[in-house]
Write a protein that holds these residues in place. Structure first.
Motif, PDB file in Angstrom:
ATOM      1  N   CYS A 116       0.750  -1.282  -0.096  1.00 47.51           N
ATOM      2  CA  CYS A 116      -0.053   0.086   0.096  1.00 47.51           C
ATOM      3  C   CYS A 116       0.918   1.371   0.089  1.00 47.51           C
ATOM      4  O   CYS A 116       1.946   1.309   0.775  1.00 47.51           O
ATOM      5  N   CYS A 139      -0.182   3.354   3.748  1.00 43.57           N
ATOM      6  CA  CYS A 139       0.037   2.731   4.943  1.00 43.57           C
ATOM      7  C   CYS A 139       1.413   1.833   4.982  1.00 43.57           C
ATOM      8  O   CYS A 139       1.742   1.304   5.974  1.00 43.57           O
ATOM      9  N   CYS A 153      -4.336  -0.355  -0.153  1.00 47.32           N
ATOM     10  CA  CYS A 153      -5.003  -1.695   0.415  1.00 47.32           C
ATOM     11  C   CYS A 153      -6.554  -1.524   0.469  1.00 47.32           C
ATOM     12  O   CYS A 153      -7.159  -2.605   0.612  1.00 47.32           O
ATOM     13  N   CYS A 204      -7.427   4.060   2.576  1.00 48.31           N
ATOM     14  CA  CYS A 204      -5.932   4.449   2.289  1.00 48.31           C
ATOM     15  C   CYS A 204      -6.143   5.206   0.856  1.00 48.31           C
ATOM     16  O   CYS A 204      -5.441   6.156   0.517  1.00 48.31           O
TER      17      CYS A 204
HETATM   18 ZN   LIG Z   1      -3.157   0.906   3.124  1.00 44.48          ZN
END
Ligand SMILES: [Zn+2]
Length: 77
Positions: A40, A43, A63, A67
């Motif tokens: 991702c 994150c 993800c 996000c």
């Molecule tokens: Zn993420």
């Protein structure tokens, strides 16, 4: 008096048409271990391929939708 038999369009075409790969064919079953994975962009958490992303996996960067909303939000204050 003979009928005209020189019509080229009346000929039967016996050409074999090669099978073309369908792009919209259902994806073959993939084992979980064979699924591609990404990290991702927001994150940094690794995530694996999901069925809903099968059409645009190349564009998937995040993800989750959470996000993605964070990642696409421009910080131009
Ligand atoms: Zn993420």
């Amino acid at each position: 008096m003979s009928p005209a038999t020189t019509n080229p369009s009346a000929r039967n075409r016996a050409e074999r048409v090669p099978r073309q790969a369908r792009s919209d064919a259902p994806a073959p079953r993939v084992r979980k271990a064979d699924l591609p994975s990404k990290t991702c962009a927001v994150c940094g958490h690794p995530f694996s391929w999901r069925k809903k992303w099968r059409t645009d996996w190349d564009r998937v960067k995040y993800c989750s939708a959470k996000c993605r909303s964070r990642g696409t939000r421009e910080t131009t204050t």
